[in-house]
Design a protein around this motif. Structure first.
Motif, PDB file in Angstrom:
ATOM      1  N   ASP A  63       0.837  -1.199   0.000  1.00  0.00           N
ATOM      2  CA  ASP A  63       0.000   0.000   0.000  1.00  0.00           C
ATOM      3  C   ASP A  63       0.876   1.255   0.000  1.00  0.00           C
ATOM      4  O   ASP A  63       2.111   1.157  -0.043  1.00  0.00           O
ATOM      5  CB  ASP A  63      -0.981  -0.014   1.175  1.00  0.00           C
ATOM      6  CG  ASP A  63      -0.312   0.076   2.546  1.00  0.00           C
ATOM      7  OD1 ASP A  63       0.860   0.518   2.653  1.00  0.00           O
ATOM      8  OD2 ASP A  63      -0.974  -0.290   3.536  1.00  0.00           O
ATOM      9  N   ALA A  64       0.262   2.418   0.056  1.00  0.00           N
ATOM     10  CA  ALA A  64       0.985   3.691  -0.030  1.00  0.00           C
ATOM     11  C   ALA A  64       1.988   3.898   1.097  1.00  0.00           C
ATOM     12  O   ALA A  64       2.968   4.631   0.940  1.00  0.00           O
ATOM     13  CB  ALA A  64      -0.004   4.860  -0.059  1.00  0.00           C
ATOM     14  N   THR A  65       1.780   3.251   2.247  1.00  0.00           N
ATOM     15  CA  THR A  65       2.699   3.406   3.378  1.00  0.00           C
ATOM     16  C   THR A  65       3.875   2.440   3.313  1.00  0.00           C
ATOM     17  O   THR A  65       4.738   2.458   4.179  1.00  0.00           O
ATOM     18  CB  THR A  65       1.959   3.200   4.720  1.00  0.00           C
ATOM     19  OG1 THR A  65       1.524   1.837   4.809  1.00  0.00           O
ATOM     20  CG2 THR A  65       0.778   4.151   4.854  1.00  0.00           C
ATOM     21  N   GLY A  66       3.882   1.572   2.291  1.00  0.00           N
ATOM     22  CA  GLY A  66       4.969   0.612   2.148  1.00  0.00           C
ATOM     23  C   GLY A  66       4.712  -0.695   2.869  1.00  0.00           C
ATOM     24  O   GLY A  66       5.613  -1.519   3.004  1.00  0.00           O
ATOM     25  N   GLU A  67       3.491  -0.887   3.329  1.00  0.00           N
ATOM     26  CA  GLU A  67       3.139  -2.114   4.059  1.00  0.00           C
ATOM     27  C   GLU A  67       2.430  -3.103   3.135  1.00  0.00           C
ATOM     28  O   GLU A  67       1.674  -2.696   2.254  1.00  0.00           O
ATOM     29  CB  GLU A  67       2.233  -1.786   5.250  1.00  0.00           C
ATOM     30  CG  GLU A  67       2.917  -0.954   6.313  1.00  0.00           C
ATOM     31  CD  GLU A  67       4.096  -1.650   6.957  1.00  0.00           C
ATOM     32  OE1 GLU A  67       4.005  -2.873   7.220  1.00  0.00           O
ATOM     33  OE2 GLU A  67       5.123  -0.978   7.196  1.00  0.00           O
ATOM     34  N   PRO A  68       2.626  -4.397   3.360  1.00  0.00           N
ATOM     35  CA  PRO A  68       1.913  -5.403   2.566  1.00  0.00           C
ATOM     36  C   PRO A  68       0.398  -5.273   2.718  1.00  0.00           C
ATOM     37  O   PRO A  68      -0.096  -5.014   3.816  1.00  0.00           O
ATOM     38  CB  PRO A  68       2.402  -6.735   3.145  1.00  0.00           C
ATOM     39  CG  PRO A  68       3.713  -6.413   3.797  1.00  0.00           C
ATOM     40  CD  PRO A  68       3.574  -5.011   4.303  1.00  0.00           C
ATOM     41  N   VAL A  69      -0.314  -5.429   1.619  1.00  0.00           N
ATOM     42  CA  VAL A  69      -1.776  -5.362   1.633  1.00  0.00           C
ATOM     43  C   VAL A  69      -2.343  -6.558   2.389  1.00  0.00           C
ATOM     44  O   VAL A  69      -3.322  -6.430   3.123  1.00  0.00           O
ATOM     45  CB  VAL A  69      -2.331  -5.286   0.190  1.00  0.00           C
ATOM     46  CG1 VAL A  69      -3.839  -5.440   0.161  1.00  0.00           C
ATOM     47  CG2 VAL A  69      -1.906  -3.972  -0.467  1.00  0.00           C
ATOM     48  N   GLU A  70      -1.715  -7.714   2.225  1.00  0.00           N
ATOM     49  CA  GLU A  70      -2.127  -8.925   2.933  1.00  0.00           C
ATOM     50  C   GLU A  70      -0.945  -9.472   3.712  1.00  0.00           C
ATOM     51  O   GLU A  70       0.183  -9.476   3.220  1.00  0.00           O
ATOM     52  CB  GLU A  70      -2.617  -9.981   1.948  1.00  0.00           C
ATOM     53  CG  GLU A  70      -3.857  -9.585   1.183  1.00  0.00           C
ATOM     54  CD  GLU A  70      -4.277 -10.642   0.170  1.00  0.00           C
ATOM     55  OE1 GLU A  70      -3.598 -11.684   0.056  1.00  0.00           O
ATOM     56  OE2 GLU A  70      -5.281 -10.406  -0.515  1.00  0.00           O
ATOM     57  N   ALA A  71      -1.211  -9.949   4.910  1.00  0.00           N
ATOM     58  CA  ALA A  71      -0.147 -10.527   5.737  1.00  0.00           C
ATOM     59  C   ALA A  71       0.393 -11.790   5.068  1.00  0.00           C
ATOM     60  O   ALA A  71      -0.377 -12.611   4.556  1.00  0.00           O
ATOM     61  CB  ALA A  71      -0.679 -10.851   7.119  1.00  0.00           C
ATOM     62  N   ASN A  72       1.712 -11.906   5.037  1.00  0.00           N
ATOM     63  CA  ASN A  72       2.370 -13.112   4.540  1.00  0.00           C
ATOM     64  C   ASN A  72       3.788 -13.145   5.084  1.00  0.00           C
ATOM     65  O   ASN A  72       4.194 -12.239   5.820  1.00  0.00           O
ATOM     66  CB  ASN A  72       2.328 -13.185   3.000  1.00  0.00           C
ATOM     67  CG  ASN A  72       3.049 -12.032   2.341  1.00  0.00           C
ATOM     68  OD1 ASN A  72       4.184 -11.719   2.683  1.00  0.00           O
ATOM     69  ND2 ASN A  72       2.378 -11.373   1.404  1.00  0.00           N
ATOM     70  N   HIS A  73       4.537 -14.161   4.735  1.00  0.00           N
ATOM     71  CA  HIS A  73       5.896 -14.309   5.260  1.00  0.00           C
ATOM     72  C   HIS A  73       6.933 -13.501   4.487  1.00  0.00           C
ATOM     73  O   HIS A  73       8.088 -13.425   4.900  1.00  0.00           O
ATOM     74  CB  HIS A  73       6.291 -15.791   5.282  1.00  0.00           C
ATOM     75  CG  HIS A  73       6.466 -16.370   3.914  1.00  0.00           C
ATOM     76  ND1 HIS A  73       5.394 -16.738   3.134  1.00  0.00           N
ATOM     77  CD2 HIS A  73       7.578 -16.619   3.182  1.00  0.00           C
ATOM     78  CE1 HIS A  73       5.842 -17.197   1.978  1.00  0.00           C
ATOM     79  NE2 HIS A  73       7.163 -17.139   1.973  1.00  0.00           N
ATOM     80  N   LEU A  74       6.544 -12.879   3.381  1.00  0.00           N
ATOM     81  CA  LEU A  74       7.486 -12.112   2.570  1.00  0.00           C
ATOM     82  C   LEU A  74       7.721 -10.727   3.159  1.00  0.00           C
ATOM     83  O   LEU A  74       6.823 -10.127   3.749  1.00  0.00           O
ATOM     84  CB  LEU A  74       6.974 -11.981   1.138  1.00  0.00           C
ATOM     85  CG  LEU A  74       6.771 -13.274   0.370  1.00  0.00           C
ATOM     86  CD1 LEU A  74       6.119 -12.985  -0.976  1.00  0.00           C
ATOM     87  CD2 LEU A  74       8.098 -13.998   0.185  1.00  0.00           C
ATOM     88  N   LYS A  75       8.917 -10.239   2.958  1.00  0.00           N
ATOM     89  CA  LYS A  75       9.278  -8.899   3.424  1.00  0.00           C
ATOM     90  C   LYS A  75       9.504  -8.032   2.179  1.00  0.00           C
ATOM     91  O   LYS A  75      10.237  -8.429   1.270  1.00  0.00           O
ATOM     92  CB  LYS A  75      10.547  -8.981   4.266  1.00  0.00           C
ATOM     93  CG  LYS A  75      11.013  -7.664   4.817  1.00  0.00           C
ATOM     94  CD  LYS A  75      12.276  -7.843   5.655  1.00  0.00           C
ATOM     95  CE  LYS A  75      12.802  -6.477   6.075  1.00  0.00           C
ATOM     96  NZ  LYS A  75      14.091  -6.585   6.741  1.00  0.00           N
ATOM     97  N   PRO A  76       8.895  -6.840   2.144  1.00  0.00           N
ATOM     98  CA  PRO A  76       9.128  -5.977   0.986  1.00  0.00           C
ATOM     99  C   PRO A  76      10.563  -5.491   0.933  1.00  0.00           C
ATOM    100  O   PRO A  76      11.247  -5.396   1.958  1.00  0.00           O
ATOM    101  CB  PRO A  76       8.155  -4.817   1.182  1.00  0.00           C
ATOM    102  CG  PRO A  76       7.699  -4.878   2.583  1.00  0.00           C
ATOM    103  CD  PRO A  76       7.982  -6.252   3.110  1.00  0.00           C
ATOM    104  N   SER A  77      11.003  -5.165  -0.258  1.00  0.00           N
ATOM    105  CA  SER A  77      12.343  -4.627  -0.471  1.00  0.00           C
ATOM    106  C   SER A  77      12.626  -3.476   0.487  1.00  0.00           C
ATOM    107  O   SER A  77      11.729  -2.703   0.831  1.00  0.00           O
ATOM    108  CB  SER A  77      12.447  -4.133  -1.917  1.00  0.00           C
ATOM    109  OG  SER A  77      13.617  -3.392  -2.089  1.00  0.00           O
ATOM    110  N   ALA A  78      13.869  -3.347   0.900  1.00  0.00           N
ATOM    111  CA  ALA A  78      14.260  -2.277   1.831  1.00  0.00           C
ATOM    112  C   ALA A  78      13.938  -0.896   1.275  1.00  0.00           C
ATOM    113  O   ALA A  78      13.595   0.013   2.027  1.00  0.00           O
ATOM    114  CB  ALA A  78      15.752  -2.389   2.152  1.00  0.00           C
ATOM    115  N   GLU A  79      14.030  -0.725  -0.036  1.00  0.00           N
ATOM    116  CA  GLU A  79      13.795   0.593  -0.633  1.00  0.00           C
ATOM    117  C   GLU A  79      12.351   0.805  -1.083  1.00  0.00           C
ATOM    118  O   GLU A  79      12.073   1.675  -1.911  1.00  0.00           O
ATOM    119  CB  GLU A  79      14.742   0.817  -1.818  1.00  0.00           C
ATOM    120  CG  GLU A  79      16.176   1.040  -1.424  1.00  0.00           C
ATOM    121  CD  GLU A  79      17.019  -0.228  -1.465  1.00  0.00           C
ATOM    122  OE1 GLU A  79      18.211  -0.148  -1.182  1.00  0.00           O
ATOM    123  OE2 GLU A  79      16.483  -1.308  -1.778  1.00  0.00           O
TER     124      GLU A  79
END
Length: 170
Positions: A63-79
């Motif tokens: 989403d716009a805040t950089g958070e995953p839309v759905e909870a999962n085990h993946l981590k978004p890129s640091a940037e």
């Protein structure tokens, strides 16, 4: 096929092309593509993934805040915050963060100037600069380890729907 799946496939294809150019040393670099404007949602590469392989876990929806839309085990890129800034401040539909030897050499050589200028080169026409004396200036910003600070410096240079910013020695 859903819009999300179409965007997933499009971003995966871009990733494959850029990986073929060796622009993702190790697990470096990250990519994003806008899926929705309202609410803002985009796919971004998952942290720590080998960009030379294609898997079902290459990207996650953010989403716009950089958070995953759905909870999962993946981590978004640091940037991820850099991509979010691009989509919030411009009409861009895709954002590419690559790591090349040339980026590092140029950003170090011209780093004290805070920019690198290109003049008289065909490439600048891709940025809409068609005059013979046109100059494309690409800013070079400090490579802050603190990502919110890096995003803040980066945002200052988001003035159009297409462009480039070099992060010094990054």
């Amino acid at each position: 096929m859903t819009k999300l799946q179409e965007k997933w496939n499009e971003l995966a294809d871009v990733k494959d092309v850029l990986a073929g150019r060796d622009w993702f040393m190790g697990t470096s670099g990250n990519l994003a593509i806008k899926v929705n404007d309202a609410p803002l949602q985009f796919l971004v590469t998952a942290s720590g993934k080998d960009k030379y392989k294609r898997t079902d876990e290459d990207f996650l929806l953010i989403d716009a805040t950089g958070e995953p839309v759905e909870a999962n085990h993946l981590k978004p890129s640091a940037e991820t915050l850099l991509h979010s800034a691009i989509y919030t401040k411009t009409g861009a539909g895709c954002s590419l963060h690559v790591h090349t030897v040339a980026n590092n050499v140029l950003s170090e050589h011209y780093g004290r100037d805070g920019k690198i200028d290109f003049k008289g080169q065909e490439l600048i026409k891709a940025f809409g600069l068609w005059n013979e004396d046109a100059v494309l200036s690409i800013p070079i910003i400090a490579n802050h380890a603190d990502i919110p600070r890096l995003a803040e410096d980066f945002e200052e240079h988001l003035t159009a729907d297409k462009g480039a910013v070099l992060i010094r020695n990054h």
